[in-house]
Design a protein around this motif. Structure first.
Motif, mmCIF file in Angstrom:
data_model
loop_
_atom_site.group_PDB
_atom_site.id
_atom_site.type_symbol
_atom_site.label_atom_id
_atom_site.label_comp_id
_atom_site.label_asym_id
_atom_site.label_seq_id
_atom_site.Cartn_x
_atom_site.Cartn_y
_atom_site.Cartn_z
ATOM 1 N N ALA A 100 0.854 -1.188 0.000
ATOM 2 C CA ALA A 100 0.000 0.000 0.000
ATOM 3 C C ALA A 100 0.888 1.235 0.000
ATOM 4 O O ALA A 100 1.851 1.308 0.781
ATOM 5 N N LEU A 101 0.554 2.181 -0.890
ATOM 6 C CA LEU A 101 1.220 3.476 -0.851
ATOM 7 C C LEU A 101 0.214 4.446 -0.248
ATOM 8 O O LEU A 101 -0.886 4.632 -0.793
ATOM 9 N N VAL A 143 3.963 6.835 2.756
ATOM 10 C CA VAL A 143 4.439 5.637 3.466
ATOM 11 C C VAL A 143 4.158 4.438 2.569
ATOM 12 O O VAL A 143 3.030 4.270 2.058
ATOM 13 N N LEU A 144 5.207 3.638 2.314
ATOM 14 C CA LEU A 144 5.031 2.399 1.547
ATOM 15 C C LEU A 144 5.067 1.236 2.524
ATOM 16 O O LEU A 144 6.075 1.023 3.216
ATOM 17 N N LEU A 145 3.955 0.553 2.656
ATOM 18 C CA LEU A 145 3.837 -0.587 3.584
ATOM 19 C C LEU A 145 3.637 -1.852 2.774
ATOM 20 O O LEU A 145 2.980 -1.830 1.725
ATOM 21 N N GLU A 146 4.221 -2.931 3.226
ATOM 22 C CA GLU A 146 3.984 -4.216 2.576
ATOM 23 C C GLU A 146 3.727 -5.266 3.649
ATOM 24 O O GLU A 146 4.423 -5.298 4.680
ATOM 25 N N ALA A 206 -2.058 -2.658 -3.638
ATOM 26 C CA ALA A 206 -1.803 -3.589 -4.752
ATOM 27 C C ALA A 206 -1.627 -4.985 -4.184
ATOM 28 O O ALA A 206 -0.774 -5.210 -3.328
ATOM 29 N N ASN A 207 -2.474 -5.930 -4.639
ATOM 30 C CA ASN A 207 -2.259 -7.315 -4.197
ATOM 31 C C ASN A 207 -1.856 -8.192 -5.374
ATOM 32 O O ASN A 207 -1.920 -9.412 -5.303
ATOM 33 N N ASP A 208 -1.423 -7.559 -6.449
ATOM 34 C CA ASP A 208 -0.882 -8.315 -7.588
ATOM 35 C C ASP A 208 0.585 -7.915 -7.762
ATOM 36 O O ASP A 208 0.988 -6.808 -7.384
ATOM 37 N N GLY A 243 1.293 -4.638 -9.706
ATOM 38 C CA GLY A 243 0.906 -3.451 -8.933
ATOM 39 C C GLY A 243 1.899 -3.169 -7.818
ATOM 40 O O GLY A 243 2.265 -2.026 -7.554
ATOM 41 N N GLN A 244 2.354 -4.261 -7.160
ATOM 42 C CA GLN A 244 3.333 -4.077 -6.066
ATOM 43 C C GLN A 244 4.637 -3.516 -6.615
ATOM 44 O O GLN A 244 5.222 -2.591 -6.056
#
Ligand code: FAD
Ligand code: MLT
Ligand code: ZN
Length: 454
Positions: free
Chosen positions: A223-224, A278-281, A308-310, A313-314
């Protein structure tokens, strides 16, 4: 540039092809990635194995000629390039990569193996490697061990130190130490591998590493998130950390995003612009995405977000973060100061930096980004070439006042030698020097790196 007897003996060890004296070819090894550090080597020598490394070091020691070790030359503090007629020992040919030991989830890798080669190798065997960083195509196992590299997975797996089970290395006198059995518990005396992690080429040449492997990340979602400021970023992280599935937490700001977009032609990631991103994974089995999105929707700090869950996208979201280094360097030669502070002081650091730097040079362009979870900010200052020392002094003193470290993950190199005492006490520096003198009594390995040798 190199005395004939030494030249002859080096050629007898590694072969003519792998002793380079031609100035144009040497030049490709003699400037660091940032273009801030360069020098002239006596020659470049490329040994093929540990025995050749040992013989090269012994010959250089006998001749009293200093040696600088180089892996992928992606270091950021000038530690892997010559200063003045050192023999440059390149590890590129130490690239043997053994079969993955599935039973112990470990692998043995030569120092010259690149991170991407290691990643592809272990992923084929159903594992992953715990450290990842954007220089993966060039950064080598030996360089990452020598700098105790951090990267984007420290939150989940720690720095390079946490991945090293054992090492093989050669000291300045040519003696070889080898701890590659892969024993998890082995408490017989001082732990030399731990001592060599982060030693930046000043204590030994690392020729191989026994590395811990980790399970693949599993199902991922990135998520950005647009937030108001660094404090909101820290607060948001504190609200998602207990998900237990977090795999990365990075931060960047509007100035950096603008540079990245100009450099990459990427579209705006969100409908509106925000001061801080913030970039969270998250990564887990089963799929952690729904729980992640639900938690984000409950956080008041979130102004907007794209999830993004693909894979594609990530990768696109990560590009906004990982393209910072190249985008900034496309603008000029940045003064790069990789620092860390307690995360509670991160917002104070981010707020204080512009004033501290503009007090030295009003023309400075400041671009900040980094690893939010570790309080690690990469301070990049453009238009500071002619006042780099003063800007460095201002930034590192500010970091020190906030109980931070002058180096979070890149090491000290030559860049920060003059400021080591801001983060290490006189007693610590004396102990470090005692170790250096014990293991490299002629001070031939990476002179001027880590310690002021004037
Ligand atoms: P080099 O640059 O060749 O050398 C670095 C230091 O290690 C020098 O002091 C050198 O003498 C010593 N050294 C190298 N090989 C050996 C060896 N075999 N034995 C003993 N000493 C040795 N770093 C991070 O920590 N986190 C990041 O997220 C990160 N991202 C990056 C992104 C980009 C685009 C770039 C260009 C760099 C990034 N870096 C990052 C910095 C760099 O990739 C790391 O410091 C990396 O560990 C350097 O590896 P290298 O093989 O290029 O080492
Ligand atoms: C990063 O996190 O991208 C690196 O440490 C590189 C940099 O600091 O430019
Ligand atoms: Zn970094």
């Amino acid at each position: 540039m190199i005395a004939k007897p030494l030249d002859d003996s080096l050629r007898a060890i590694v072969g003519d092809t792998h002793v380079i004296t031609d100035a144009d070819v040497r030049a490709t090894y003699e400037v660091d990635w940032t273009r801030r550090f360069s020098g002239t080597s006596a020659c470049v020598v490329r040994p093929a194995n540990t025995t050749e490394v040992a013989e090269v070091l012994l010959r250089c020691s006998d001749a009293g000629v200093p040696v600088v070790t180089q892996g992928g030359n992606t270091g950021m503090v000038g530690g892997g390039v010559p200063r003045d007629r050192e023999v440059l020992l390149s590890t590129v040919r130490l690239d043997n990569l053994h079969e993955v030991d599935a039973a112990s989830a470990q692998v043995s890798a030569g120092a010259g193996v690149t991170l991407s080669h290691l990643q592809n190798h272990v992923r084929l065997a159903g594992f992953d490697f715990g450290v990842d960083l954007a220089a993966r195509e060039s950064a080598t196992v030996g360089g990452m061990v020598a700098t105790n590299a951090g990267g984007i997975r420290v939150l989940r797996h720690g720095s390079m130190r946490a991945q090293v089970i054992g090492l093989e290395a050669v000291f300045a006198d040519g003696s070889v130490v080898r701890r590659m059995s892969g024993l998890i518990k082995d408490n017989a005396g001082y732990d030399l591998p731990s001592l060599l992690v982060g030693s930046e080429g000043t204590l030994a040449v690392i020729t191989a590493a026994r590395l811990r492997l980790v399970p693949p990340l599993g199902v991922r979602a990135a998520a950005l998130v647009g937030v108001d400021d660094a404090q909101a970023a820290v607060s948001l992280l504190s609200k998602v950390r207990d998900l237990g599935t977090l795999a990365a937490a990075e931060v960047f700001f509007a100035e950096g995003l603008d540079l990245v977009r100009a450099h990459t032609q990427l579209p705006n990631p969100l409908p509106a612009a925000y001061p801080t991103y913030v970039l969270l994974e998250v990564a887990a089995r089963p799929d952690p995405c729904d729980e992640f999105v639900k938690r984000l929707s409950e956080c008041s700090e979130v102004r907007d977000a794209v999830v993004a869950n693909d894979v594609a996208g990530q990768q696109s979201l990560w590009r906004y973060r990982e393209a910072h280094t190249e985008a900034i360097s496309a603008e000029g030669i940045p003064l790069k100061l990789d620092v860390s502070v307690p995360i509670a002081a991160l917002a104070e650091l981010v707020a204080a930096l512009p004033t501290a730097i503009c007090a030295v040079t009003p023309d400075a362009r400041l671009v900040l980004f980094g690893h939010l979870n570790e309080g690690n900010i990469h301070v990049n200052v453009l238009n500071a070439e002619d006042c780099a020392e003063l800007v460095t002094e201002a930034v590192l003193r500010l970091v020190s006042r906030l109980n931070g470290s002058i180096s979070a993950e890149h090491g000290v190199g030559r860049a920060k030698v003059g400021w080591l005492s801001l983060t290490r006490s006189p007693e610590e520096i004396a102990a470090m020097r005692a170790i250096k003198c014990a293991l490299d009594p002629k001070c031939l390995l990476n002179p001027g790196v880590l310690f002021d040798d004037s």
